[in-house]
Design a protein around this motif. Structure first.
Motif, mmCIF file in Angstrom:
data_model
loop_
_atom_site.group_PDB
_atom_site.id
_atom_site.type_symbol
_atom_site.label_atom_id
_atom_site.label_comp_id
_atom_site.label_asym_id
_atom_site.label_seq_id
_atom_site.Cartn_x
_atom_site.Cartn_y
_atom_site.Cartn_z
ATOM 1 N N THR A 852 4.182 8.438 17.597
ATOM 2 C CA THR A 852 4.386 9.886 17.674
ATOM 3 C C THR A 852 3.104 10.565 18.144
ATOM 4 N N GLN A 853 3.245 11.843 18.541
ATOM 5 C CA GLN A 853 2.064 12.592 18.961
ATOM 6 C C GLN A 853 1.102 12.846 17.802
ATOM 7 N N TYR A 854 1.608 12.649 16.589
ATOM 8 C CA TYR A 854 0.773 12.857 15.402
ATOM 9 C C TYR A 854 0.180 11.555 14.878
ATOM 10 N N GLY A 855 0.495 10.470 15.519
ATOM 11 C CA GLY A 855 -0.058 9.194 15.100
ATOM 12 C C GLY A 855 0.997 8.261 14.527
ATOM 13 N N ASP A 856 0.524 7.185 13.926
ATOM 14 C CA ASP A 856 1.382 6.177 13.303
ATOM 15 C C ASP A 856 1.303 6.317 11.791
ATOM 16 N N PHE A 857 2.458 6.143 11.132
ATOM 17 C CA PHE A 857 2.528 6.313 9.688
ATOM 18 C C PHE A 857 3.147 5.059 9.063
ATOM 19 N N ASN A 858 2.671 4.722 7.889
ATOM 20 C CA ASN A 858 3.209 3.577 7.151
ATOM 21 C C ASN A 858 3.101 3.879 5.659
ATOM 22 N N VAL A 859 4.223 3.808 4.932
ATOM 23 C CA VAL A 859 4.260 4.087 3.495
ATOM 24 C C VAL A 859 5.008 2.960 2.805
ATOM 25 N N ASN A 860 4.480 2.526 1.670
ATOM 26 C CA ASN A 860 5.078 1.399 0.951
ATOM 27 C C ASN A 860 5.026 1.682 -0.553
ATOM 28 N N LEU A 861 6.193 1.791 -1.170
ATOM 29 C CA LEU A 861 6.303 1.993 -2.615
ATOM 30 C C LEU A 861 6.841 0.718 -3.249
ATOM 31 N N ASN A 862 6.169 0.235 -4.295
ATOM 32 C CA ASN A 862 6.533 -1.012 -4.974
ATOM 33 C C ASN A 862 6.571 -0.738 -6.476
ATOM 34 N N VAL A 863 7.751 -0.888 -7.084
ATOM 35 C CA VAL A 863 7.956 -0.540 -8.495
ATOM 36 C C VAL A 863 8.405 -1.777 -9.268
ATOM 37 N N SER A 864 7.821 -1.973 -10.441
ATOM 38 C CA SER A 864 8.227 -3.059 -11.329
ATOM 39 C C SER A 864 8.566 -2.470 -12.700
ATOM 40 N N HIS A 865 9.778 -2.749 -13.166
ATOM 41 C CA HIS A 865 10.234 -2.260 -14.468
ATOM 42 C C HIS A 865 10.611 -3.456 -15.329
ATOM 43 N N LEU A 866 9.945 -3.598 -16.470
ATOM 44 C CA LEU A 866 10.228 -4.672 -17.408
ATOM 45 C C LEU A 866 11.280 -4.176 -18.393
#
Length: 1018
Positions: A852-866
């Motif tokens: 994109t004209q605004y750059g590259d984006f990368n988001v990663n959410l990792n959740v662990s529930h016991l």
């Protein structure tokens, strides 16, 4: 095949393979240049090269961007950033008082919180050698781990975490899953980077230097890549932060309702203010009779008799609590100073268009230095001070028994630990008639040398016996101006030098392995597509050596003046050397088959794939085991996948659990049958003097509750004392069996326009059931079982007693019970015991937007529930609980060990999640990382209502910015350079308060951490 022969064969074969690699590489220089390269694919979860079946299994890939955002300074930091990783029980801030546990530059792997040893660690797809020093787990058995600090963080390309049982594919220890660390390779060029950082408000600073690069040879036919990494970390000191600066944490809990709990005052009654009892009778000090006494400052309110030099003594062997030593104020080590080196070289060369040779050579070296609290003794084996001691304050030359003392004039203990590890691998891989094949030989070793200060009891006795001023002086107390800290009344230097010795523990593990594996993604054609298959065999040899100090392993023993023998080191139990070895043969097969494809047009089944695997392993020391695995992936529509798996697994008992000889530990225990003999005769009283029909009064200081007619024959040490527990390995141990089930879905919404990026949503429920976990029955439980059996007319043969004395016979005479002598020791071998069930939910969200004209984006959410962590009672313990419930055992009797709901029990957080984000545009990169850990409870700390202390939840955030210099905009000298500035824990969240200051297995003991780095590529 014996292990010795296997090791020799493995080394010989490895040398031969290395020679073959060199010869074929030289020959290949004459080969044609137009061959095609064999593509290397490393996939955790499947051995089939090119197979897509791994989409059926939950895999977390920690990319280089994720690693940079988490900003780990060590492998331990990196593993802590992964939500599915549990408590870190091997860690550098865990500095036990003796070398009975792993110290130094260590970190452990504990996927799913299932415990040490349940996670298999691979390096570039192959098993790695374990850290050689064991440590007792919560079940009191020795466990071994891979040392995460041996992983060079700056050398990582990525980390793959298979969050699913994988014993059928990879073998033993993969109960919780597999961690595959993939190092940089196939590089062309050179990069040098350096980073400097430190924890705000502390003296801890860290410096990192990394050099990595490689070169293609023969126009790309081969490549040699290498990286070197050096880390230096300064010590983190107890005085740097308020929650480590004192052993008395009472003030930190002010206003919470828990400040009155005495356990918050962790100051020690073992001080330079010595406590002594007199051997014999008629002893006097300045004419006053004493049977026992304690040295005090002359200004103390409890002083009775002055002995000169500003000192006095009081009667009795109980130190006034206000003189307890606050060890933390000495300025001891929280995290040791460390120097760490990593070197790794990889090479590959295409011999021809079908065969490639490859190799690895790696090494790790770390040296740590820590300062721990001075040596103390409570004299489990009494130390007798000869009456000839020059400083003995008794009027006569009578012997004294040392009952409590800290050798503060020796200063803090120096603990120096050197860890080493190396790995050499050579192999061949290629294609043959559509089959991918690969074979390799690996040899790796890890060693540790733990050297710490100690005191030889034999030499101490020699210097204690001197009648001249150079004798060791036990009676000069501590500091008169600061009696809770330090000692400015030192014994003479000759005595200090004369009694000081090094305590040395050397440990070593070896791993040799040869494997041959084949795979083909299209061995057979089904209507839905090709069937993939993989198969392989593996020969593995393992050894473990634990070489204890000669003053600990029984070679040199101390005999006190009463003839009692013990370890020759003060306050160090005897531990014999241990050596174990095993050979393992294994074979596996794996099939991946598409059952329905999109072309078949089946309603509600866009795609359906299955994976079936099985593995057989034969162990030289305990037999064979075979385990299956089944997994499936069902795409209802394109972009919506349901996946699930079922697998059986196992964890082989480690070599120390099988081979350890007798290890003696002492724990205070109640002898219930002795108290029962008194109770049934009305011989026990309550605090008000009434007859007590329960066993609540059984225990320490119970003589005041014994009826007068029994007092003459009553023995306090028979009722309760520090009892020896002789623990030992068990060659009959079976593997811990497990069953894993997982079910989840993956959503990749195709309806979202491409300009909004790529989204992936995952959710996976999982459950692991384990049986036969290795543990100990425990000494107190053995005495409870003995009590139950003796009431029924038999006894527990593991409780070894002396013959009943006349006094014992008199106590038992009217009870209807057979007289039992005092307990000498308890035998307690490691056995397969309690089962556990662990259940959880993993959630993931990934978003990528590029170009994109605004750059590259990368988001990663990792959740662990016991969701569930339930530890059942071991069968024998359950039998005791049932007996108590039916009234056969008194309700006051307590059962030892961990069982029940374990979620958040001073570890195992119910929720953990991490969120990483990266933005790139032109020469700028900005990254962020945040982590949440839910609250825990500390059951060692209660208030007046009986509530447990809550260890607060935390959320921390990291942030960094990087600028890469473009030579066209700046000086050509800066071309290929980059500067990064970042901060970990930007809001300066300190680890939440706990009874020990902080929970080291969950949190690092510092707050905000700043760093800056510079990188230059050539």
């Amino acid at each position: 095949m014996s292990t010795v022969l296997a090791r020799r064969t493995m080394r010989t074969a490895l040398l031969a393979t290395t020679a073959l690699f060199g010869a074929t590489a030289a020959f290949a220089q004459e080969a044609q240049d137009d061959v095609t390269q064999v593509e290397e694919i490393v996939v955790v979860g499947s051995q089939i090269r090119g197979s897509k079946v791994t989409a059926a299994l939950p895999v977390t890939v920690v990319s280089e961007d994720d690693i940079i955002a988490a900003a780990p300074a060590s492998g331990d930091d990196l593993f802590r950033s992964i939500p599915q990783m549990g408590d870190v029980t091997f860690n550098s801030s865990y500095l036990p008082y003796t070398s009975n546990a792993a110290r130094g530059d260590t970190g452990s792997v504990n996927l799913r919180s299932l415990g040490i040893g349940n996670t298999l660690v691979l390096l570039n797809g192959r098993r790695v050698v374990g850290h050689p020093t064991s440590q007792a787990n919560e079940h009191l058995v020795p466990v071994l781990t891979y040392n995460t600090n041996a992983i060079p963080v700056s050398g990582l390309k990525r980390m793959e975490v298979l969050r699913d049982g994988a014993a059928a594919i990879y073998g033993a220890d993969a109960v919780a899953g597999v961690v595959n660390t993939v190092l940089r390779d196939d590089m062309d060029g050179l990069t040098v980077s350096t980073q400097y950082g430190g924890a705000e408000g502390t003296g801890m600073r860290e410096l990192n230097l990394s050099i990595y690069g490689g070169k293609d040879i023969q126009e790309g036919r081969g490549n040699i890549s290498a990286f070197f990494n050096y880390d230096h970390r300064d010590e983190l000191n107890t005085l740097d932060q308020d929650y480590t600066a004192s052993n008395d944490l009472t003030s930190l809990f002010a206003g919470t309702g828990f400040e009155n709990n005495s356990s918050l005052n962790g100051t020690s009654p073992l001080t330079p203010w010595g406590r002594f009892t007199v051997s014999g009778s008629g002893a006097t000090i300045n004419g006053k009779a004493y049977s026992g006494f304690t040295v005090l400052p002359g200004t103390h309110k409890d002083c009775v008799t002055a002995i000169g030099d500003g000192l006095c003594v009081m009667s009795g062997a109980n130190l006034p609590s206000e003189l307890n030593t606050d060890m933390a104020k000495l300025g001891l080590t929280v995290m040791p100073e460390v120097d760490r080196f990593n070197l790794f070289v990889t090479g590959k060369y295409r011999i021809n268009d079908a065969v490639e040779a490859f190799g690895e050579l790696g090494g790790y070296y770390a040296e740590s230095q820590a300062w721990q609290e001075p040596i103390a003794t409570a004299s489990a084996v009494p130390f007798i001070i000869p009456g000839t001691n020059y400083y003995n304050p008794l009027d006569g030359n009578q012997n004294l028994t040392l009952t409590g003392y800290r050798f503060m004039d020796m200063g803090p203990i120096s603990v120096n630990v050197v860890n080493k590890q190396y790995r050499i691998l050579g192999g061949l891989r290629g294609d043959w008639n559509g089959w991918n094949w690969e074979t390799a030989l690996t040899w790796s070793e890890a060693s540790a040398k733990d050297v710490s200060d100690n005191i030889s009891a034999t030499k101490l006795q020699e210097w204690a016996a001197k009648s001249t001023p150079d004798a060791y002086n036990f009676f000069n107390g501590g500091s008169l101006t600061n009696p809770k800290v330090g000692d400015d009344t030192l014994s003479n230097q000759a005595a200090l030098d004369g009694i000081r010795v090094d305590m040395v523990r050397k440990t070593k593990t070896e791993l040799g392995m040869w494997d041959f594996r084949v795979s083909r993604p299209d061995v057979y054609q089904l209507p839905a597509g090709p069937v993939g298959v993989a198969a392989g065999i593996e020969l593995r040899t393992e050894t473990q050596l634990d070489d204890r100090d000669s003053r600990v392993d029984g070679t040199i023993r101390f005999t006190n003046l009463r003839g009692v023998q013990s370890s020759d080191l003060i306050n160090q139990s005897e531990n014999p050397d241990t050596y174990g070895e095993r050979d393992v043969f294994s074979a596996y097969v794996e099939l991946a088959a598409p059952l329905i494809s999109p072309d078949m047009g089946v309603p509600l089944v866009h795609n359906l794939e299955v994976q079936v695997a099985g593995r057989f392993e034969e162990y030289s020391d305990f037999g064979s085991v075979a385990k299956p695995k089944f997994a499936a992936a069902w795409d209802i529509v394109d972009g919506f996948r349901i996946r699930g798996s079922w697998a059986q697994g196992f964890r082989a008992p480690n070599l120390e659990q099988i081979n350890a000889t007798v290890i003696t530990r002492s724990n205070t225990s109640n002898d219930w049958i002795y108290c029962e003999a008194l109770r049934v005769q009305g011989g026990l009283k309550t605090a008000t003097g009434a007859i007590d029909n329960t066993l609540r009064g059984c225990g320490a200081s119970m003589s005041s509750r014994v009826a007068d007619e029994f007092k003459a024959n009553f023995s306090q040490t028979h009722a309760r004392k520090s009892t020896q527990e002789r623990r030992s390995g068990n060659p009959d141990l079976a593997p811990e069996e497990s069953e894993t089930v997982s079910l989840g879905f993956v959503i990749q919404p195709r309806f979202i326009p491409a300009e909004f990026g790529d989204f992936t949503f995952t959710a996976d429920w999982w459950q692991v059931k384990q049986e036969g976990m290795v543990g100990l029955f425990r000494g107190q439980n053995a005495l409870t079982l003995d009590y139950l059996l003796r009431k029924q007319g038999s006894f527990n043969e593991n409780v070894v007693r002396a013959d009943p004395t006349a006094a014992d016979i008199a106590i038992f005479a009217g009870s209807g019970l057979e007289a039992a002598g005092e307990v000498l020791y308890i035998k307690d071998a490691y056995t397969n015991q309690q089962p556990q069930t662990v259940e959880g939910l993993d959630l993931g969200v990934m978003w990528r937007l590029r170009g994109t004209q605004y750059g590259d984006f990368n988001v990663n959410l990792n959740v662990s529930h016991l969701i569930k962590y339930y530890l059942d009672m071991a069968p024998e313990t359950k039998m005791l609980a049932d007996a108590q419930a039916s009234g056969q055992l008194d309700e006051a009797i307590f059962l030892s060990g961990s069982f029940g709901d374990m979620i958040a029990d001073f570890g195992r957080p119910e929720w953990k999640w991490s969120l990483s984000a990266t933005w790139r545009k032109d020469d700028w990169t900005v990254g962020a990382f945040t982590q949440y850990i839910s609250s825990l409870y500390d059951d060692s700390l209660t208030n007046s209502a009986g509530d447990y202390w809550t260890v607060d939840s935390t959320i921390t955030a990291n942030l960094y910015a990087e600028y890469a210099f473009d030579g066209s905009r700046f000086s050509e000298a800066l071309a290929g350079s980059a500067v990064r500035v970042g901060v970990r824990n930007i809001t300066d969240e300190q680890p939440p308060l706990a009874s020990g200051g902080y929970v080291g297995s969950v949190y690092q003991p510092y707050g905000r951490y700043w760093y800056a780095s510079f990188r230059k590529s050539f």
